[in-house]
Motif scaffolding. Structure first.
Motif, PDB file in Angstrom:
ATOM      1  N   ASP A 155      36.477  36.318  45.966  1.00  0.00           N
ATOM      2  CA  ASP A 155      36.126  37.707  46.267  1.00  0.00           C
ATOM      3  C   ASP A 155      35.456  38.380  45.075  1.00  0.00           C
ATOM      4  O   ASP A 155      35.690  38.010  43.925  1.00  0.00           O
ATOM      5  CB  ASP A 155      37.369  38.516  46.655  1.00  0.00           C
ATOM      6  CG  ASP A 155      37.951  38.095  47.993  1.00  0.00           C
ATOM      7  OD1 ASP A 155      37.244  37.388  48.748  1.00  0.00           O
ATOM      8  OD2 ASP A 155      39.101  38.471  48.279  1.00  0.00           O
ATOM      9  N   TYR A 156      34.652  39.388  45.390  1.00  0.00           N
ATOM     10  CA  TYR A 156      33.871  40.113  44.372  1.00  0.00           C
ATOM     11  C   TYR A 156      34.054  41.614  44.539  1.00  0.00           C
ATOM     12  O   TYR A 156      34.194  42.119  45.656  1.00  0.00           O
ATOM     13  CB  TYR A 156      32.392  39.756  44.534  1.00  0.00           C
ATOM     14  CG  TYR A 156      31.440  40.789  43.963  1.00  0.00           C
ATOM     15  CD1 TYR A 156      31.041  40.730  42.628  1.00  0.00           C
ATOM     16  CD2 TYR A 156      30.941  41.824  44.754  1.00  0.00           C
ATOM     17  CE1 TYR A 156      30.171  41.677  42.093  1.00  0.00           C
ATOM     18  CE2 TYR A 156      30.071  42.776  44.225  1.00  0.00           C
ATOM     19  CZ  TYR A 156      29.695  42.697  42.904  1.00  0.00           C
ATOM     20  OH  TYR A 156      28.849  43.641  42.390  1.00  0.00           O
ATOM     21  N   GLU A 216      42.228  44.904  46.968  1.00  0.00           N
ATOM     22  CA  GLU A 216      42.877  43.637  46.641  1.00  0.00           C
ATOM     23  C   GLU A 216      41.899  42.496  46.861  1.00  0.00           C
ATOM     24  O   GLU A 216      41.234  42.426  47.892  1.00  0.00           O
ATOM     25  CB  GLU A 216      44.143  43.452  47.480  1.00  0.00           C
ATOM     26  CG  GLU A 216      45.241  44.445  47.120  1.00  0.00           C
ATOM     27  CD  GLU A 216      46.579  44.099  47.752  1.00  0.00           C
ATOM     28  OE1 GLU A 216      46.700  42.985  48.337  1.00  0.00           O
ATOM     29  OE2 GLU A 216      47.500  44.931  47.657  1.00  0.00           O
ATOM     30  N   LEU A 217      41.829  41.614  45.869  1.00  0.00           N
ATOM     31  CA  LEU A 217      40.882  40.505  45.889  1.00  0.00           C
ATOM     32  C   LEU A 217      41.606  39.171  45.775  1.00  0.00           C
ATOM     33  O   LEU A 217      42.603  39.063  45.067  1.00  0.00           O
ATOM     34  CB  LEU A 217      39.884  40.625  44.739  1.00  0.00           C
ATOM     35  CG  LEU A 217      39.096  41.930  44.608  1.00  0.00           C
ATOM     36  CD1 LEU A 217      38.292  41.915  43.314  1.00  0.00           C
ATOM     37  CD2 LEU A 217      38.182  42.119  45.799  1.00  0.00           C
ATOM     38  N   GLU A 232      30.349  47.325  36.307  1.00  0.00           N
ATOM     39  CA  GLU A 232      31.292  46.215  36.167  1.00  0.00           C
ATOM     40  C   GLU A 232      31.307  45.375  37.438  1.00  0.00           C
ATOM     41  O   GLU A 232      31.373  45.906  38.541  1.00  0.00           O
ATOM     42  CB  GLU A 232      32.688  46.773  35.871  1.00  0.00           C
ATOM     43  CG  GLU A 232      33.676  45.749  35.389  1.00  0.00           C
ATOM     44  CD  GLU A 232      34.782  46.381  34.538  1.00  0.00           C
ATOM     45  OE1 GLU A 232      35.931  45.923  34.688  1.00  0.00           O
ATOM     46  OE2 GLU A 232      34.503  47.309  33.754  1.00  0.00           O
ATOM     47  N   HIS A 233      31.237  44.058  37.264  1.00  0.00           N
ATOM     48  CA  HIS A 233      31.275  43.106  38.373  1.00  0.00           C
ATOM     49  C   HIS A 233      32.370  42.090  38.075  1.00  0.00           C
ATOM     50  O   HIS A 233      32.367  41.480  37.007  1.00  0.00           O
ATOM     51  CB  HIS A 233      29.943  42.364  38.514  1.00  0.00           C
ATOM     52  CG  HIS A 233      28.748  43.259  38.605  1.00  0.00           C
ATOM     53  ND1 HIS A 233      28.210  43.663  39.807  1.00  0.00           N
ATOM     54  CD2 HIS A 233      27.993  43.834  37.634  1.00  0.00           C
ATOM     55  CE1 HIS A 233      27.164  44.439  39.582  1.00  0.00           C
ATOM     56  NE2 HIS A 233      27.007  44.563  38.275  1.00  0.00           N
ATOM     57  N   THR A 234      33.292  41.894  39.003  1.00  0.00           N
ATOM     58  CA  THR A 234      34.369  40.920  38.812  1.00  0.00           C
ATOM     59  C   THR A 234      34.405  39.960  39.998  1.00  0.00           C
ATOM     60  O   THR A 234      34.370  40.388  41.158  1.00  0.00           O
ATOM     61  CB  THR A 234      35.730  41.624  38.665  1.00  0.00           C
ATOM     62  OG1 THR A 234      35.749  42.359  37.440  1.00  0.00           O
ATOM     63  CG2 THR A 234      36.867  40.615  38.637  1.00  0.00           C
ATOM     64  N   ILE A 235      34.467  38.669  39.690  1.00  0.00           N
ATOM     65  CA  ILE A 235      34.590  37.617  40.698  1.00  0.00           C
ATOM     66  C   ILE A 235      35.888  36.864  40.421  1.00  0.00           C
ATOM     67  O   ILE A 235      36.054  36.284  39.339  1.00  0.00           O
ATOM     68  CB  ILE A 235      33.408  36.637  40.644  1.00  0.00           C
ATOM     69  CG1 ILE A 235      32.082  37.393  40.770  1.00  0.00           C
ATOM     70  CG2 ILE A 235      33.534  35.583  41.742  1.00  0.00           C
ATOM     71  CD1 ILE A 235      30.885  36.590  40.326  1.00  0.00           C
ATOM     72  N   VAL A 236      36.800  36.879  41.362  1.00  0.00           N
ATOM     73  CA  VAL A 236      38.094  36.208  41.188  1.00  0.00           C
ATOM     74  C   VAL A 236      37.924  34.712  41.428  1.00  0.00           C
ATOM     75  O   VAL A 236      37.329  34.294  42.423  1.00  0.00           O
ATOM     76  CB  VAL A 236      39.143  36.794  42.142  1.00  0.00           C
ATOM     77  CG1 VAL A 236      40.449  36.000  42.051  1.00  0.00           C
ATOM     78  CG2 VAL A 236      39.399  38.259  41.810  1.00  0.00           C
ATOM     79  N   GLN A 237      38.445  33.924  40.512  1.00  0.00           N
ATOM     80  CA  GLN A 237      38.404  32.471  40.657  1.00  0.00           C
ATOM     81  C   GLN A 237      39.737  31.913  41.141  1.00  0.00           C
ATOM     82  O   GLN A 237      39.770  30.978  41.930  1.00  0.00           O
ATOM     83  CB  GLN A 237      38.030  31.827  39.325  1.00  0.00           C
ATOM     84  CG  GLN A 237      36.631  32.188  38.845  1.00  0.00           C
ATOM     85  CD  GLN A 237      36.382  31.674  37.454  1.00  0.00           C
ATOM     86  OE1 GLN A 237      37.017  32.107  36.495  1.00  0.00           O
ATOM     87  NE2 GLN A 237      35.449  30.743  37.327  1.00  0.00           N
ATOM     88  N   ALA A 238      40.841  32.464  40.623  1.00  0.00           N
ATOM     89  CA  ALA A 238      42.166  31.999  41.022  1.00  0.00           C
ATOM     90  C   ALA A 238      43.148  33.162  40.927  1.00  0.00           C
ATOM     91  O   ALA A 238      43.073  33.982  40.013  1.00  0.00           O
ATOM     92  CB  ALA A 238      42.631  30.852  40.121  1.00  0.00           C
ATOM     93  N   GLY A 239      44.087  33.230  41.892  1.00  0.00           N
ATOM     94  CA  GLY A 239      45.077  34.297  41.912  1.00  0.00           C
ATOM     95  C   GLY A 239      44.626  35.471  42.761  1.00  0.00           C
ATOM     96  O   GLY A 239      43.563  35.444  43.387  1.00  0.00           O
ATOM     97  N   ARG A 240      45.479  36.498  42.796  1.00  0.00           N
ATOM     98  CA  ARG A 240      45.162  37.712  43.557  1.00  0.00           C
ATOM     99  C   ARG A 240      45.155  38.899  42.596  1.00  0.00           C
ATOM    100  O   ARG A 240      46.057  39.060  41.781  1.00  0.00           O
ATOM    101  CB  ARG A 240      46.156  37.940  44.689  1.00  0.00           C
ATOM    102  CG  ARG A 240      46.099  36.844  45.754  1.00  0.00           C
ATOM    103  CD  ARG A 240      46.756  37.276  47.057  1.00  0.00           C
ATOM    104  NE  ARG A 240      46.116  38.446  47.645  1.00  0.00           N
ATOM    105  CZ  ARG A 240      44.983  38.414  48.355  1.00  0.00           C
ATOM    106  NH1 ARG A 240      44.351  37.263  48.552  1.00  0.00           N
ATOM    107  NH2 ARG A 240      44.489  39.519  48.849  1.00  0.00           N
ATOM    108  N   LEU A 241      44.119  39.739  42.735  1.00  0.00           N
ATOM    109  CA  LEU A 241      43.877  40.831  41.799  1.00  0.00           C
ATOM    110  C   LEU A 241      43.783  42.159  42.531  1.00  0.00           C
ATOM    111  O   LEU A 241      43.065  42.280  43.528  1.00  0.00           O
ATOM    112  CB  LEU A 241      42.574  40.573  41.042  1.00  0.00           C
ATOM    113  CG  LEU A 241      42.142  41.626  40.010  1.00  0.00           C
ATOM    114  CD1 LEU A 241      43.118  41.648  38.832  1.00  0.00           C
ATOM    115  CD2 LEU A 241      40.726  41.336  39.529  1.00  0.00           C
ATOM    116  N   ALA A 242      44.518  43.164  42.044  1.00  0.00           N
ATOM    117  CA  ALA A 242      44.382  44.536  42.541  1.00  0.00           C
ATOM    118  C   ALA A 242      43.487  45.297  41.575  1.00  0.00           C
ATOM    119  O   ALA A 242      43.722  45.295  40.365  1.00  0.00           O
ATOM    120  CB  ALA A 242      45.740  45.217  42.638  1.00  0.00           C
ATOM    121  N   VAL A 243      42.440  45.913  42.124  1.00  0.00           N
ATOM    122  CA  VAL A 243      41.513  46.708  41.334  1.00  0.00           C
ATOM    123  C   VAL A 243      41.563  48.139  41.855  1.00  0.00           C
ATOM    124  O   VAL A 243      41.438  48.367  43.065  1.00  0.00           O
ATOM    125  CB  VAL A 243      40.072  46.168  41.439  1.00  0.00           C
ATOM    126  CG1 VAL A 243      39.123  46.993  40.588  1.00  0.00           C
ATOM    127  CG2 VAL A 243      40.020  44.698  41.033  1.00  0.00           C
TER     128      VAL A 243
END
Length: 202
Positions: A156-157, A151-152, A132-143
């Motif tokens: 961030d990727y 935190e991204l 799995e690959h995730t690239i954040v475009q907008a906002g903040r994401l906890a993985v």
């Protein structure tokens, strides 16, 4: 109201029956492997169920096949344009996924999704085939992957073995991101006998 032709519900019904038959699995055995009730599986195969992200990922893990093998996202020949308004959304506890494209890369393949994570909920996955690959475009994401929290922010990727338990949580507002699922050689939607080499599944 019946689902439109080619809907996620219809495609999942046809592909689930075909995948289960290829593997010679009874509804009871698939229920045990996927942790989905027999009645729910029966509804999904008849096209009367309402699939969620959790359901599809559990089936992907239990049947050891890519998500696209269940959703039948096959690319057309030549240039492909996908309009956001034309793509049916697959929703879960916290995530809305729009499948955009599957393409081959050498002996493996990628699936591309528009992924939106809603604020105020957590999307858990026991794991599924692929990387799995995730690239954040907008906002903040906890993985979280196997208990490790990352935190991204925008741009961030993160990438990880998707067979490991993982979770997504939006921080302080909704998150827009691109999700890429990479499948290694031998893991193809049409190959009912293929098994991924990503380690044990939950």
């Amino acid at each position: 109201m019946s689902a439109p032709e080619g809907s996620i519900r219809d495609m999942l019904a046809a592909n689930l029956k075909r995948a289960r038959a290829r593997r010679g699995l009874s509804l009871s055995e698939l229920s045990r492997r996927s942790r989905i009730g027999k009645a729910t599986l029966s509804q999904l195969e008849s096209g009367t169920g309402n699939p969620t992200i959790e359901t599809v990922f559990s089936l992907s893990r239990a049947l050891e096949m890519p998500i696209s093998g269940l959703l039948d996202t096959r690319p057309a020949d030549g240039p492909t344009v996908v309009r956001a308004a034309d793509v049916e959304v697959l929703s879960g506890d916290a995530v809305d996924l729009r499948p955009l494209r599957r393409f081959e890369l050498g002996e493996g393949g990628f699936e591309v999704y528009d992924q939106q994570v809603r604020e105020g909920a957590r999307q858990n996955s026991l794991g599924h085939v692929g990387t799995e690959h995730t690239i954040v475009q907008a906002g903040r994401l906890a993985v979280e992957v196997d208990g490790e929290r990352i935190e991204l922010g925008p741009g961030d990727y993160v990438g990880f073995d998707a067979s490991r338990p993982h979770a997504y949580t939006a921080l302080g507002g909704p998150v827009r991101s691109v999700l890429l699922l990479h499948y290694r050689a031998g893991v193809r939607p049409a190959d009912g006998e293929a098994h991924p080499v990503l380690g044990p599944h939950a």
